[in-house]
Design a protein around this motif. Structure first.
Motif, short mmCIF file in Angstrom:
data_model
loop_
_atom_site.label_atom_id
_atom_site.label_comp_id
_atom_site.label_asym_id
_atom_site.label_seq_id
_atom_site.Cartn_x
_atom_site.Cartn_y
_atom_site.Cartn_z
N ALA A 1 72.29 78.45 46.87
CA ALA A 1 72.92 79.64 47.44
C ALA A 1 74.38 79.74 47.03
O ALA A 1 74.91 80.83 46.87
N GLN A 2 75.06 78.56 46.87
CA GLN A 2 76.50 78.60 46.61
C GLN A 2 76.86 79.26 45.28
O GLN A 2 77.74 80.11 45.21
N ASP A 3 76.19 78.84 44.24
CA ASP A 3 76.57 79.34 42.91
C ASP A 3 75.43 80.03 42.16
O ASP A 3 75.61 80.48 41.03
N GLY A 4 74.27 80.12 42.77
CA GLY A 4 73.15 80.80 42.12
C GLY A 4 72.46 79.99 41.04
O GLY A 4 71.57 80.51 40.36
N SER A 5 72.86 78.74 40.84
CA SER A 5 72.24 77.92 39.80
C SER A 5 70.79 77.60 40.19
O SER A 5 70.46 77.45 41.36
N VAL A 6 69.94 77.51 39.19
CA VAL A 6 68.52 77.27 39.40
C VAL A 6 68.15 75.90 38.85
O VAL A 6 68.55 75.53 37.75
N TYR A 7 67.39 75.14 39.64
CA TYR A 7 66.91 73.83 39.21
C TYR A 7 65.40 73.85 39.09
O TYR A 7 64.70 74.39 39.96
N ASN A 8 64.90 73.28 37.99
CA ASN A 8 63.47 73.07 37.82
C ASN A 8 63.14 71.70 38.41
O ASN A 8 63.70 70.69 37.99
N LEU A 9 62.22 71.67 39.36
CA LEU A 9 61.91 70.45 40.08
C LEU A 9 60.72 69.74 39.41
O LEU A 9 59.64 70.32 39.28
N THR A 10 60.96 68.49 38.99
CA THR A 10 59.94 67.76 38.23
C THR A 10 59.46 66.50 38.96
O THR A 10 58.56 65.84 38.48
N ALA A 11 60.07 66.14 40.06
CA ALA A 11 59.76 64.88 40.72
C ALA A 11 58.36 64.89 41.34
O ALA A 11 57.87 65.93 41.78
N LYS A 12 57.78 63.71 41.41
CA LYS A 12 56.51 63.56 42.10
C LYS A 12 56.74 63.49 43.61
O LYS A 12 57.84 63.26 44.08
N LYS A 13 55.66 63.68 44.32
CA LYS A 13 55.73 63.73 45.79
C LYS A 13 56.35 62.45 46.36
O LYS A 13 57.11 62.49 47.33
N GLU A 14 56.05 61.30 45.76
CA GLU A 14 56.56 60.03 46.28
C GLU A 14 58.07 60.00 46.28
O GLU A 14 58.70 59.49 47.22
N LEU A 15 58.69 60.51 45.20
CA LEU A 15 60.16 60.50 45.11
C LEU A 15 60.76 61.46 46.13
O LEU A 15 61.79 61.15 46.76
N ILE A 16 60.11 62.62 46.31
CA ILE A 16 60.59 63.57 47.32
C ILE A 16 60.55 62.93 48.70
O ILE A 16 61.51 63.01 49.49
N LEU A 17 59.46 62.25 49.02
CA LEU A 17 59.32 61.60 50.33
C LEU A 17 60.34 60.48 50.50
O LEU A 17 60.83 60.23 51.60
N HIS A 18 60.69 59.82 49.39
CA HIS A 18 61.73 58.79 49.45
C HIS A 18 63.07 59.40 49.89
O HIS A 18 63.76 58.84 50.75
N PHE A 19 63.41 60.55 49.32
CA PHE A 19 64.67 61.20 49.71
C PHE A 19 64.60 61.74 51.13
O PHE A 19 65.60 61.75 51.84
N VAL A 20 63.43 62.18 51.55
CA VAL A 20 63.26 62.60 52.95
C VAL A 20 63.60 61.44 53.88
O VAL A 20 64.35 61.59 54.86
N ASP A 21 63.07 60.26 53.57
CA ASP A 21 63.36 59.07 54.40
C ASP A 21 64.84 58.73 54.38
O ASP A 21 65.43 58.39 55.41
N CYS A 22 65.46 58.82 53.20
CA CYS A 22 66.90 58.52 53.09
C CYS A 22 67.73 59.49 53.91
O CYS A 22 68.69 59.10 54.60
#
Length: 207
Positions: free
Chosen positions: A60-81
């Motif tokens: 939202a801040q700058d309108g930049s777009v990221y393509n998300l390539t991570a697997k579910k396990e890595l996403i869940l790791h960041f959720v825990d962190c």
């Protein structure tokens, strides 16, 4: 969105090192969707090869777009962190708003003078003030190096002439002095300023 700042507390608990800001997380779970200047069109154009291939996130801040390539396990790791970081913040806030810190904040300086101005407090309020001051002496002042107490009054009163090294004995002495103070109904208009000037006259004082 960003759970991280450069504060000493965050560094102490490793949150900065764990790279938990939004930008840091995005750089680890995907890559930024790039734009480049096309001379023939005379304007920047975003690549389209990733459209529909990757989930995308737009900041939202700058309108930049990221393509998300991570697997579910890595996403869940960041959720825990992030959940762990939020819990640390909650614990920190509970500590900052408990006991004497709720009234006085956190004393960070090593050499302080506490100026006591009870004004026209009623006897019960006077005792409540002394309870609170006793609490800050026992909980926080005991952790620093030197301190003194000055009471704003018609005849200014000092616990010690100069800031005194902190020890269990001196803190107990200051508490006893505090509770021996008499309730006064009248204080001159200039007594608070005089007490502050007297506190500042001690060159060792930092706050």
């Amino acid at each position: 969105q960003s759970l991280v700042s450069s504060s000493k507390w965050l560094q102490r608990y490793g949150l900065k090192r764990n790279k938990l800001s939004l930008s840091q997380i995005l750089s680890q779970i995907g890559f930024q969707h790039r734009k480049d200047y096309v001379t023939t069109l005379g304007k920047p154009v975003a690549s389209r090869y990733a459209d529909g291939v990757f989930p995308q996130y737009k900041r939202a801040q700058d309108g930049s777009v990221y393509n998300l390539t991570a697997k579910k396990e890595l996403i869940l790791h960041f959720v825990d962190c992030l959940i762990g970081a939020i819990e640390l913040y909650k614990q920190r806030m509970e500590w900052l708003t408990s006991e004497s810190r709720q009234i006085f904040g956190v004393i960070q300086e090593q050499c302080i003078v506490i100026v006591l101005d009870f004004g026209t407090a009623a006897p019960t309020e006077f005792d409540l003030c002394r309870d609170a001051l006793s609490m800050v002496l026992v909980e926080q002042v005991i952790q620093i190096s030197r301190f003194n107490l000055i009471r704003a009054a018609q005849d200014l009163m000092k616990w010690q002439q100069k800031c005194t090294p902190v020890s269990e004995h001196t803190v107990k002495s200051a508490v006893r002095w505090l509770w021996k103070l008499e309730h006064m109904t009248a204080v001159s208009h200039s007594s608070s300023a005089e007490a502050l000037l007297e506190a500042m006259a001690d060159e060792a004082v930092s706050s």
